[in-house]
Scaffold this motif. Structure first.
Motif, PDB file in Angstrom:
ATOM      1  N   GLN A 178       2.196   1.119   2.959  1.00 50.30           N
ATOM      2  CA  GLN A 178       3.644   0.892   3.585  1.00 50.30           C
ATOM      3  C   GLN A 178       4.768   1.593   2.803  1.00 50.30           C
ATOM      4  O   GLN A 178       5.713   1.410   3.451  1.00 50.30           O
ATOM      5  CB  GLN A 178       3.818  -0.613   3.054  1.00 50.30           C
ATOM      6  N   THR A 183       0.846  -1.117   0.122  1.00 55.29           N
ATOM      7  CA  THR A 183      -0.305  -0.151   0.012  1.00 55.29           C
ATOM      8  C   THR A 183       0.970   0.723   0.278  1.00 55.29           C
ATOM      9  O   THR A 183       1.937   0.851   0.308  1.00 55.29           O
ATOM     10  CB  THR A 183      -1.031   0.024   1.040  1.00 55.29           C
ATOM     11  N   ASP A 184      -0.244   2.501  -0.423  1.00 57.37           N
ATOM     12  CA  ASP A 184       1.169   3.817  -0.144  1.00 57.37           C
ATOM     13  C   ASP A 184       1.769   4.301   1.182  1.00 57.37           C
ATOM     14  O   ASP A 184       3.083   4.412   1.929  1.00 57.37           O
ATOM     15  CB  ASP A 184       0.267   4.309  -0.259  1.00 57.37           C
TER      16      ASP A 184
END
Length: 133
Positions: free
Chosen positions: A65, A62-63
């Motif tokens: 992460q 994800t962004d």
């Protein structure tokens, strides 16, 4: 894999040492060992190794992460910079480190321009929120 800036610094130090030994470089013009002492190179290498490990571990990230990895590496580089008097990374080194972060993410399949755009940032601004160097 993208070459680490720290490897380039280490290569530059070695080249300077060879030139000094050969007498092809005036000692007053030598600066690489002063700019890039081995403890700085080693500390930077350790941070970049950890970053690479973190990025490789991302699976369909994800962004949040990805930004967590970027934050972690930038904060660790901030700490290295502080250990060396706040002047370990000058303009060229900053550009190289940011480019390295970008390229490492890109090699892992992360679309850095799209990531940055989704968050209202330019491609080369993804480190700015945390970066002191």
């Amino acid at each position: 894999m993208t070459e680490r800036p720290s490897q380039s610094w280490r290569d530059g130090v070695a080249q300077e040492i060879r030139e000094l030994a050969a007498g092809t470089l005036d000692p007053e013009c030598a600066c690489m060992t002063e700019l890039f002492p081995e403890p700085l190179i080693e500390a930077t290498e350790e941070v970049l190794t950890d970053f690479e490990t973190d990025v490789v571990a991302l699976d369909q990230p994800t962004d949040a992460q990805v930004f967590a990895c970027v934050e972690k590496v930038v904060l660790a580089l901030n700490a290295v910079n502080e250990r060396f008097g706040g002047a370990a990374y000058e303009t060229g080194e900053r550009e190289d480190l940011c480019g390295y972060i970008d390229e490492t993410l890109s090699e892992r399949g992360i679309d850095v321009p799209a990531l940055a755009c989704r968050h209202g940032l330019g491609r080369y601004e993804i480190t700015d929120r945390w970066r002191d160097w």
